[in-house]
Design a protein around this motif. Structure first.
Motif, PDB file in Angstrom:
ATOM      1  N   ALA A 142      62.526  26.653  59.554  1.00 53.94           N
ATOM      2  CA  ALA A 142      63.719  25.394  58.804  1.00 53.94           C
ATOM      3  C   ALA A 142      63.252  23.734  58.948  1.00 53.94           C
ATOM      4  O   ALA A 142      63.270  22.828  57.715  1.00 53.94           O
ATOM      5  CB  ALA A 142      64.484  25.676  58.852  1.00 53.94           C
ATOM      6  N   TYR A 143      62.821  23.526  60.147  1.00 57.45           N
ATOM      7  CA  TYR A 143      63.059  22.572  60.622  1.00 57.45           C
ATOM      8  C   TYR A 143      61.750  21.338  59.955  1.00 57.45           C
ATOM      9  O   TYR A 143      61.821  20.784  59.827  1.00 57.45           O
ATOM     10  CB  TYR A 143      63.133  21.991  62.033  1.00 57.45           C
ATOM     11  CG  TYR A 143      64.169  22.142  62.670  1.00 57.45           C
ATOM     12  CD1 TYR A 143      65.296  21.100  61.978  1.00 57.45           C
ATOM     13  CD2 TYR A 143      65.269  22.459  63.292  1.00 57.45           C
ATOM     14  CE1 TYR A 143      66.501  20.451  62.438  1.00 57.45           C
ATOM     15  CE2 TYR A 143      66.274  22.662  64.231  1.00 57.45           C
ATOM     16  CZ  TYR A 143      67.203  21.176  63.168  1.00 57.45           C
ATOM     17  OH  TYR A 143      68.054  22.120  63.764  1.00 57.45           O
ATOM     18  N   SER A 144      60.717  22.221  60.000  1.00 55.12           N
ATOM     19  CA  SER A 144      59.244  22.148  59.664  1.00 55.12           C
ATOM     20  C   SER A 144      59.161  22.109  58.494  1.00 55.12           C
ATOM     21  O   SER A 144      58.567  20.926  57.905  1.00 55.12           O
ATOM     22  CB  SER A 144      58.090  22.809  60.070  1.00 55.12           C
ATOM     23  OG  SER A 144      56.312  23.035  59.266  1.00 55.12           O
ATOM     24  N   LEU A 145      59.314  23.203  57.579  1.00 58.47           N
ATOM     25  CA  LEU A 145      59.735  22.651  56.153  1.00 58.47           C
ATOM     26  C   LEU A 145      60.489  21.192  55.989  1.00 58.47           C
ATOM     27  O   LEU A 145      60.154  20.174  55.142  1.00 58.47           O
ATOM     28  CB  LEU A 145      60.530  24.104  55.795  1.00 58.47           C
ATOM     29  CG  LEU A 145      60.484  23.271  54.026  1.00 58.47           C
ATOM     30  CD1 LEU A 145      58.902  23.776  53.480  1.00 58.47           C
ATOM     31  CD2 LEU A 145      61.269  25.564  53.673  1.00 58.47           C
ATOM     32  N   ALA A 146      61.686  21.121  55.973  1.00 59.61           N
ATOM     33  CA  ALA A 146      62.350  19.749  56.147  1.00 59.61           C
ATOM     34  C   ALA A 146      61.787  18.899  56.359  1.00 59.61           C
ATOM     35  O   ALA A 146      61.121  17.554  55.253  1.00 59.61           O
ATOM     36  CB  ALA A 146      63.450  19.836  56.413  1.00 59.61           C
ATOM     37  N   ASP A 147      61.099  18.454  56.945  1.00 60.75           N
ATOM     38  CA  ASP A 147      60.390  17.615  58.133  1.00 60.75           C
ATOM     39  C   ASP A 147      59.273  17.198  57.182  1.00 60.75           C
ATOM     40  O   ASP A 147      58.886  15.844  56.835  1.00 60.75           O
ATOM     41  CB  ASP A 147      59.453  18.174  59.443  1.00 60.75           C
ATOM     42  CG  ASP A 147      61.055  17.631  60.458  1.00 60.75           C
ATOM     43  OD1 ASP A 147      61.889  16.573  59.931  1.00 60.75           O
ATOM     44  OD2 ASP A 147      60.687  18.137  60.780  1.00 60.75           O
ATOM     45  N   SER A 148      57.930  18.054  56.367  1.00 62.81           N
ATOM     46  CA  SER A 148      57.139  17.954  55.268  1.00 62.81           C
ATOM     47  C   SER A 148      57.621  18.034  54.193  1.00 62.81           C
ATOM     48  O   SER A 148      56.505  17.361  53.415  1.00 62.81           O
ATOM     49  CB  SER A 148      56.490  18.794  55.652  1.00 62.81           C
ATOM     50  OG  SER A 148      56.797  20.283  55.482  1.00 62.81           O
ATOM     51  N   ASN A 149      58.258  17.980  53.338  1.00 62.60           N
ATOM     52  CA  ASN A 149      58.849  18.307  52.345  1.00 62.60           C
ATOM     53  C   ASN A 149      60.298  17.169  52.117  1.00 62.60           C
ATOM     54  O   ASN A 149      61.002  16.923  50.442  1.00 62.60           O
ATOM     55  CB  ASN A 149      59.384  19.316  51.291  1.00 62.60           C
ATOM     56  CG  ASN A 149      57.603  20.684  51.970  1.00 62.60           C
ATOM     57  OD1 ASN A 149      57.059  20.287  51.158  1.00 62.60           O
ATOM     58  ND2 ASN A 149      58.626  22.315  52.107  1.00 62.60           N
ATOM     59  N   SER A 150      61.547  16.984  52.728  1.00 63.82           N
ATOM     60  CA  SER A 150      62.336  16.240  52.893  1.00 63.82           C
ATOM     61  C   SER A 150      62.378  14.513  51.922  1.00 63.82           C
ATOM     62  O   SER A 150      61.336  13.915  52.211  1.00 63.82           O
ATOM     63  CB  SER A 150      62.743  16.267  54.226  1.00 63.82           C
ATOM     64  OG  SER A 150      64.560  14.773  53.820  1.00 63.82           O
ATOM     65  N   PRO A 151      62.838  14.510  50.912  1.00 65.76           N
ATOM     66  CA  PRO A 151      62.295  13.317  49.642  1.00 65.76           C
ATOM     67  C   PRO A 151      63.014  11.754  51.243  1.00 65.76           C
ATOM     68  O   PRO A 151      62.149  11.062  51.165  1.00 65.76           O
ATOM     69  CB  PRO A 151      62.918  13.443  49.331  1.00 65.76           C
ATOM     70  CG  PRO A 151      62.933  14.564  48.692  1.00 65.76           C
ATOM     71  CD  PRO A 151      63.717  15.616  49.891  1.00 65.76           C
ATOM     72  N   LEU A 152      64.306  12.280  52.189  1.00 66.15           N
ATOM     73  CA  LEU A 152      64.006  11.643  52.846  1.00 66.15           C
ATOM     74  C   LEU A 152      63.541  11.088  53.936  1.00 66.15           C
ATOM     75  O   LEU A 152      62.922   9.495  54.206  1.00 66.15           O
ATOM     76  CB  LEU A 152      65.567  11.366  53.905  1.00 66.15           C
ATOM     77  CG  LEU A 152      66.619  10.947  54.200  1.00 66.15           C
ATOM     78  CD1 LEU A 152      66.796   8.885  53.685  1.00 66.15           C
ATOM     79  CD2 LEU A 152      67.383  11.533  55.108  1.00 66.15           C
ATOM     80  N   VAL A 153      62.877  11.753  54.278  1.00 65.70           N
ATOM     81  CA  VAL A 153      61.984  11.756  55.535  1.00 65.70           C
ATOM     82  C   VAL A 153      60.919  11.208  55.106  1.00 65.70           C
ATOM     83  O   VAL A 153      60.068  10.221  55.246  1.00 65.70           O
ATOM     84  CB  VAL A 153      61.170  12.662  55.971  1.00 65.70           C
ATOM     85  CG1 VAL A 153      60.430  12.425  57.207  1.00 65.70           C
ATOM     86  CG2 VAL A 153      62.542  13.483  57.721  1.00 65.70           C
ATOM     87  N   ARG A 154      60.101  11.601  53.827  1.00 72.59           N
ATOM     88  CA  ARG A 154      58.517  10.703  53.282  1.00 72.59           C
ATOM     89  C   ARG A 154      59.443   9.475  52.904  1.00 72.59           C
ATOM     90  O   ARG A 154      57.855   8.105  52.719  1.00 72.59           O
ATOM     91  CB  ARG A 154      58.463  11.625  51.931  1.00 72.59           C
ATOM     92  CG  ARG A 154      58.067  12.952  52.233  1.00 72.59           C
ATOM     93  CD  ARG A 154      57.391  13.747  51.087  1.00 72.59           C
ATOM     94  NE  ARG A 154      56.294  14.140  51.089  1.00 72.59           N
ATOM     95  CZ  ARG A 154      56.161  14.903  50.165  1.00 72.59           C
ATOM     96  NH1 ARG A 154      56.897  15.410  49.524  1.00 72.59           N
ATOM     97  NH2 ARG A 154      54.618  15.219  50.012  1.00 72.59           N
ATOM     98  N   ALA A 155      60.365   9.097  52.233  1.00 73.34           N
ATOM     99  CA  ALA A 155      60.492   7.849  52.157  1.00 73.34           C
ATOM    100  C   ALA A 155      60.761   6.853  53.747  1.00 73.34           C
ATOM    101  O   ALA A 155      59.935   5.627  53.197  1.00 73.34           O
ATOM    102  CB  ALA A 155      62.010   7.700  50.706  1.00 73.34           C
ATOM    103  N   ALA A 156      61.151   7.191  54.141  1.00 78.44           N
ATOM    104  CA  ALA A 156      61.049   6.353  55.348  1.00 78.44           C
ATOM    105  C   ALA A 156      59.118   6.670  55.324  1.00 78.44           C
ATOM    106  O   ALA A 156      59.160   5.463  56.005  1.00 78.44           O
ATOM    107  CB  ALA A 156      62.081   6.630  56.712  1.00 78.44           C
ATOM    108  N   GLN A 157      58.433   7.090  55.870  1.00 81.97           N
ATOM    109  CA  GLN A 157      57.617   7.492  55.954  1.00 81.97           C
ATOM    110  C   GLN A 157      56.865   6.377  55.123  1.00 81.97           C
ATOM    111  O   GLN A 157      55.653   5.515  56.083  1.00 81.97           O
ATOM    112  CB  GLN A 157      56.831   8.418  56.177  1.00 81.97           C
ATOM    113  CG  GLN A 157      57.762   9.280  57.070  1.00 81.97           C
ATOM    114  CD  GLN A 157      56.806  10.744  56.904  1.00 81.97           C
ATOM    115  OE1 GLN A 157      56.193  11.811  56.063  1.00 81.97           O
ATOM    116  NE2 GLN A 157      56.848  12.113  57.839  1.00 81.97           N
ATOM    117  N   ALA A 158      57.047   5.878  54.151  1.00 84.92           N
ATOM    118  CA  ALA A 158      56.205   5.384  53.357  1.00 84.92           C
ATOM    119  C   ALA A 158      56.780   4.009  53.490  1.00 84.92           C
ATOM    120  O   ALA A 158      56.092   3.042  53.402  1.00 84.92           O
ATOM    121  CB  ALA A 158      56.538   5.535  51.733  1.00 84.92           C
TER     122      ALA A 158
END
Length: 142
Positions: free
Chosen positions: A118-134
């Motif tokens: 679940a953590y792995s899926l959230a890390d790879s698909n979360s828009p919040l995480v992806r926006a922060a990475q961008a």
């Protein structure tokens, strides 16, 4: 990338609001039904107790106890109706239409079997995480 992920985040928040309003409306409608049935039952108990008091099978204190429970039941019904009104208003704000007749949601199927997945899926698909990475990616000069 940052704008696209931020938009996905907003979309997810809107969807979560809609789902919470939908499920909340179903839950509170059920609570109103239960409270209404409780009041009807207590009303019948009061009628039976009054009839038994008339033939001196029970005391006035027994009748008053049922009256008190009925009053509490009516209060519970009013509270449940107020909560239902609140979630219906939340539903209207989220969807733009009154709830009407709502079907119960389908049972959820879990896409993962473990908490680590679940953590792995959230890390790879979360828009919040992806926006922060961008944001981090575009923050540093190349």
């Amino acid at each position: 990338d940052f704008r696209r992920e931020s938009l996905k985040l907003v979309q997810n928040e809107v969807m979560l609001d809609v789902i919470a309003a939908y499920v909340g409306t179903l839950r509170e409608a059920g609570a109103v039904t239960i409270a209404r049935e409780n009041v009807a039952l207590l009303q019948r108990q009061l009628e039976e107790s009054s009839a038994r008091f008339a033939v001196r099978e029970i005391t006035l204190a027994d009748v008053q106890q049922v009256e008190t429970r009925l009053a509490l039941g009516k209060t519970g019904l009013l509270e449940a109706q107020a909560r239902l009104g609140e979630v219906q208003a939340r539903f209207y704000r989220a969807v733009g239409l009154p709830p009407g007749e709502l079907a119960p949601p389908e049972p959820l199927t879990m896409p993962v079997a473990t908490l680590a997945e679940a953590y792995s899926l959230a890390d790879s698909n979360s828009p919040l995480v992806r926006a922060a990475q961008a944001r981090i990616f575009f923050s540093f000069p190349r």
